[in-house]
Motif scaffolding. Structure first.
Motif, PDB file in Angstrom:
ATOM      1  N   ASN A  12      18.380  -7.806   1.626  1.00  5.33           N
ATOM      2  CA  ASN A  12      17.045  -7.536   2.162  1.00  5.33           C
ATOM      3  C   ASN A  12      16.000  -7.797   1.086  1.00  5.33           C
ATOM      4  OD1 ASN A  12      14.742  -6.609   3.397  1.00  5.33           O
ATOM      5  ND2 ASN A  12      15.455  -4.507   3.670  1.00  5.33           N
ATOM      6  N   HIS A  13      15.065  -8.698   1.348  1.00  2.90           N
ATOM      7  CA  HIS A  13      14.064  -9.080   0.349  1.00  2.90           C
ATOM      8  C   HIS A  13      13.323  -7.870  -0.208  1.00  2.90           C
ATOM      9  CE1 HIS A  13      13.713 -13.472   2.010  1.00  2.90           C
ATOM     10  NE2 HIS A  13      14.840 -13.230   1.369  1.00  2.90           N
ATOM     11  N   THR A  14      12.888  -6.990   0.687  1.00  2.00           N
ATOM     12  CA  THR A  14      12.088  -5.849   0.252  1.00  2.00           C
ATOM     13  C   THR A  14      12.905  -4.892  -0.612  1.00  2.00           C
ATOM     14  OG1 THR A  14      10.777  -6.013   2.283  1.00  2.00           O
ATOM     15  CG2 THR A  14      10.666  -3.947   1.057  1.00  2.00           C
ATOM     16  N   ALA A  15      14.104  -4.576  -0.175  1.00  4.15           N
ATOM     17  CA  ALA A  15      14.938  -3.639  -0.934  1.00  4.15           C
ATOM     18  C   ALA A  15      15.334  -4.223  -2.284  1.00  4.15           C
ATOM     19  CB  ALA A  15      16.175  -3.283  -0.117  1.00  4.15           C
ATOM     20  N   VAL A  16      15.654  -5.513  -2.304  1.00  6.59           N
ATOM     21  CA  VAL A  16      16.068  -6.146  -3.561  1.00  6.59           C
ATOM     22  C   VAL A  16      14.927  -6.111  -4.575  1.00  6.59           C
ATOM     23  CG1 VAL A  16      16.657  -8.364  -4.587  1.00  6.59           C
ATOM     24  CG2 VAL A  16      17.870  -7.589  -2.562  1.00  6.59           C
ATOM     25  N   GLN A  17      13.711  -6.439  -4.141  1.00  2.00           N
ATOM     26  CA  GLN A  17      12.584  -6.398  -5.083  1.00  2.00           C
ATOM     27  C   GLN A  17      12.260  -4.975  -5.509  1.00  2.00           C
ATOM     28  OE1 GLN A  17       7.904  -6.872  -4.949  1.00  2.00           O
ATOM     29  NE2 GLN A  17       8.873  -8.705  -4.126  1.00  2.00           N
ATOM     30  N   PHE A  18      12.366  -4.034  -4.583  1.00  2.00           N
ATOM     31  CA  PHE A  18      12.095  -2.632  -4.909  1.00  2.00           C
ATOM     32  C   PHE A  18      13.061  -2.129  -5.985  1.00  2.00           C
ATOM     33  CE2 PHE A  18      12.793   1.934  -4.139  1.00  2.00           C
ATOM     34  CZ  PHE A  18      11.500   2.396  -4.295  1.00  2.00           C
ATOM     35  N   HIS A  19      14.328  -2.470  -5.835  1.00  2.00           N
ATOM     36  CA  HIS A  19      15.322  -2.035  -6.825  1.00  2.00           C
ATOM     37  C   HIS A  19      15.052  -2.661  -8.196  1.00  2.00           C
ATOM     38  CE1 HIS A  19      18.318  -1.320  -3.271  1.00  2.00           C
ATOM     39  NE2 HIS A  19      17.406  -0.375  -3.373  1.00  2.00           N
ATOM     40  N   GLY A  23       0.794  -1.223   0.000  1.00  2.38           N
ATOM     41  CA  GLY A  23       0.000   0.000   0.000  1.00  2.38           C
ATOM     42  C   GLY A  23       0.823   1.267   0.000  1.00  2.38           C
ATOM     43  N   ARG A  24       2.121   1.169  -0.133  1.00  2.00           N
ATOM     44  CA  ARG A  24       3.002   2.336  -0.118  1.00  2.00           C
ATOM     45  C   ARG A  24       3.938   2.276  -1.321  1.00  2.00           C
ATOM     46  NH1 ARG A  24       3.481   4.850   4.927  1.00  2.00           N
ATOM     47  NH2 ARG A  24       5.574   5.564   4.309  1.00  2.00           N
ATOM     48  N   TRP A  25       4.359   3.456  -1.775  1.00  2.00           N
ATOM     49  CA  TRP A  25       5.301   3.495  -2.878  1.00  2.00           C
ATOM     50  C   TRP A  25       6.689   3.059  -2.428  1.00  2.00           C
ATOM     51  CZ3 TRP A  25       3.367   3.570  -7.478  1.00  2.00           C
ATOM     52  CH2 TRP A  25       2.172   4.237  -7.740  1.00  2.00           C
ATOM     53  N   ILE A  26       7.036   3.424  -1.180  1.00  2.00           N
ATOM     54  CA  ILE A  26       8.291   2.960  -0.592  1.00  2.00           C
ATOM     55  C   ILE A  26       7.932   2.173   0.662  1.00  2.00           C
ATOM     56  CG2 ILE A  26      10.516   3.615   0.404  1.00  2.00           C
ATOM     57  CD1 ILE A  26      10.445   6.146  -1.250  1.00  2.00           C
ATOM     58  N   PRO A  27       8.173   0.876   0.698  1.00  2.00           N
ATOM     59  CA  PRO A  27       7.720   0.057   1.835  1.00  2.00           C
ATOM     60  C   PRO A  27       8.421   0.437   3.137  1.00  2.00           C
ATOM     61  CG  PRO A  27       9.157  -1.214   0.387  1.00  2.00           C
ATOM     62  CD  PRO A  27       8.895   0.077  -0.318  1.00  2.00           C
ATOM     63  N   ASP A  28       7.760   0.106   4.262  1.00  2.00           N
ATOM     64  CA  ASP A  28       8.295   0.467   5.577  1.00  2.00           C
ATOM     65  C   ASP A  28       9.570  -0.297   5.917  1.00  2.00           C
ATOM     66  OD1 ASP A  28       6.179   2.215   5.951  1.00  2.00           O
ATOM     67  OD2 ASP A  28       4.902   0.666   6.838  1.00  2.00           O
ATOM     68  N   ASP A  29       9.637  -1.549   5.489  1.00  2.00           N
ATOM     69  CA  ASP A  29      10.791  -2.380   5.843  1.00  2.00           C
ATOM     70  C   ASP A  29      11.863  -2.362   4.742  1.00  2.00           C
ATOM     71  OD1 ASP A  29       9.114  -3.645   4.094  1.00  2.00           O
ATOM     72  OD2 ASP A  29       9.355  -5.642   4.966  1.00  2.00           O
ATOM     73  N   TYR A  30      11.993  -1.230   4.094  1.00  2.00           N
ATOM     74  CA  TYR A  30      13.011  -1.110   3.055  1.00  2.00           C
ATOM     75  C   TYR A  30      14.409  -1.300   3.641  1.00  2.00           C
ATOM     76  CZ  TYR A  30      15.948   1.065  -0.514  1.00  2.00           C
ATOM     77  OH  TYR A  30      16.936   1.315  -1.443  1.00  2.00           O
TER      78      TYR A  30
END
Length: 504
Positions: A395-402, A373-380
């Motif tokens: 970090n799973h979240t950061a890797v997918q975000f990138h 629900g966010r453009w930049i996740p909380d656990d980035y």
């Protein structure tokens, strides 16, 4: 004085490379023969050189005496000849189909031919342009593209091996290969080796022999494909090198590609070893190979594929020059620069995809375009990962975000380039490759989104990995179809293409 003479000689080189104009030019430009103005004009006017052999693109004004200026001085020995050539005449000299441009390469070849009598230089070997070598180039083109196809298949099979968690089923590396287990006793012995390593102890303690066989065949097939590529590339290369059938500009490249293939095999085993050692495996995650080593293994495969494919395209240009007819005489430099930048962006995106696969990051935040629900996740940022730079790679979240950012940036940049480049002058072949590149970029982005939303099913995930290599292939095709950026080399391409187009 010498600078003026050099400029005169350079302008005369626009003329056809025949003997008589050179004799005429030497009469005009040799400073020791021009002892006085009147004597020089009379000698040129009464020259025995027929007008038919004078350089056709270079036209001397009829009022030669009025346009030629001779200056004598005590400090300057001889005389200096000045004359002008119209801009239209120079344009005709450069674009005339009957009188091709004299490039650096042709002048070097002519010098080698003419120096044969002196014995000071080696005679130019024109066998590389013979009909027999053209057939060899054609055969080598099919061979290189066949190797590229095998590399493509190996990359896809490697992705399936990772997706099925089969990469750690073979715990030994034998570069020469070995016969797979055939009897029940052989299978039991191979399974016993697998049981000694972390993947069985932590993730698959209840695995049966039949389940082990299914993952073993994936890894065994992937390794055999790599060995097959080595044989298919190495044996013909050694044969052509021994027979002297390899063009000099490709000898070093052949050996480099063969060496890179061997290095790629060692990188693969280096990657597998990271999943067999307890010291390199994180206790809070499933047993996996190091994502860093996985990224190196994937990018090295992309590099070997790209170099082999580019080499194949250069052979194709030698074997079938007429295919490259229609390239514009002047290239917009922004096209090549932008296409090169796109290829680099595709490499970076593929590298980020390797970290997604190595960390299993495709199984988190299976929604698009937002994450939680966010453009930049909380656990980035995970504060427990130290040093903090490890978040970008572990970090799973950061890797997918990138990977999302890079993937959408690649699609947007390719689409913008397609909109810009389609209005620029280029050959029909280049335009086809440009359209292919734009279509594959959209398809690849769609496959990535679909893979994420459907929790990484095997067919879509495999197609997504293959799509990245297909997109890179279309970019390389487009870049090569533009032709060389050097103007003289472009003229050679155009003339060669026109020459063989008439023959075909």
């Amino acid at each position: 004085y010498m600078g003026t003479v050099k400029r005169i000689i350079e302008m005369l080189r626009l003329a056809p490379r025949v003997c008589a104009p050179r004799v005429w030019a030497s009469r005009v430009c040799a400073p020791r023969t021009l002892t006085s103005s009147s004597a020089s004009i009379r000698r040129i006017a009464s020259s025995s050189t027929p007008k038919s052999v004078l350089p056709s693109p270079l036209k001397i004004s009829p009022l030669f005496c009025e346009t030629a200026l001779f200056a004598t001085s005590r400090r300057v020995t001889g005389s200096i000849l000045f004359y002008s050539v119209s801009a239209e005449t120079q344009k005709n000299a450069a674009t005339s189909s009957e009188t091709p441009l004299v490039t650096t390469e042709t002048k070097t070849q002519d010098k080698q031919h003419n120096s044969n009598n002196n014995g000071g230089e080696k005679k130019y070997d024109d066998r590389w342009e013979s009909e027999d070598m053209m057939k060899t180039y054609k055969l080598q083109t099919f061979w290189l593209f066949g190797v590229c196809f095998l590399i493509f298949v190996t990359v896809v099979v490697g992705g399936l091996t990772r997706l099925t968690k089969s990469g750690l089923s073979m715990v030994e590396w034998k570069p020469h290969g070995f016969v797979p287990p055939l009897t029940k006793e052989d299978w039991e012995a191979e399974f016993a080796k697998y049981k000694q390593f972390p993947e069985f102890k932590r993730d698959n303690p209840n695995m049966t022999l039949d389940e082990f066989k299914s993952i073993f065949w994936w890894e065994w097939g992937h390794r055999q494909l790599g060995r097959t590529i080595g044989l298919v590339f190495g044996l013909p290369m050694l044969y052509w090198l021994a027979r002297g059938r390899v063009h000099p500009q490709f000898k070093t490249r052949y050996l480099a590609l063969f060496g890179l293939g061997g290095v790629q095999g060692m990188i693969g085993w280096w990657m597998v070893k990271s999943g067999l050692d307890e010291k390199t495996i994180r206790a809070d995650r499933d047993v996996r190979v190091s994502p860093y080593r996985l990224a190196v293994h994937l990018l090295s495969a992309f590099a070997v594929y790209s170099l082999t494919f580019i080499t194949g395209l250069r052979h194709l240009q030698l074997a079938k020059p007429h295919l490259f007819a229609g390239i514009p005489a002047v290239l917009n430099p922004s096209l090549r620069k932008s296409a090169t930048g796109l290829s680099h962006l595709i490499y970076f995106t593929a590298a980020s995809g390797a970290f997604v696969a190595g960390n299993g990051a495709g199984l988190v935040y299976n929604e698009f375009p937002k994450m939680g629900g966010r453009w930049i996740p909380d656990d980035y940022v995970d504060p427990h990962l130290q040093p903090s730079w490890r978040n970008s790679f572990e970090n799973h979240t950061a890797v997918q975000f990138h990977h999302r950012i890079l993937g959408m940036s690649t699609w947007a940049a390719t689409t913008a380039f397609w909109l810009y480049a389609r209005k620029q002058p280029m050959s029909n072949r280049s335009r086809d490759y440009l359209n292919l590149m734009g279509g594959l970029a959209t398809l690849q982005a769609s496959l990535g989104i679909a893979t994420l939303l459907t929790l990484v099913p095997l067919p879509l995930a495999s197609a997504h990995q293959a799509g990245s290599l297909a997109l890179l292939t279309s970019t390389l095709l487009y870049m090569h179809s533009l032709g060389p950026k050097n103007i003289a080399a472009r003229q050679q391409w155009i003339q060669l293409a026109q020459k063989y187009a008439k023959k075909s």
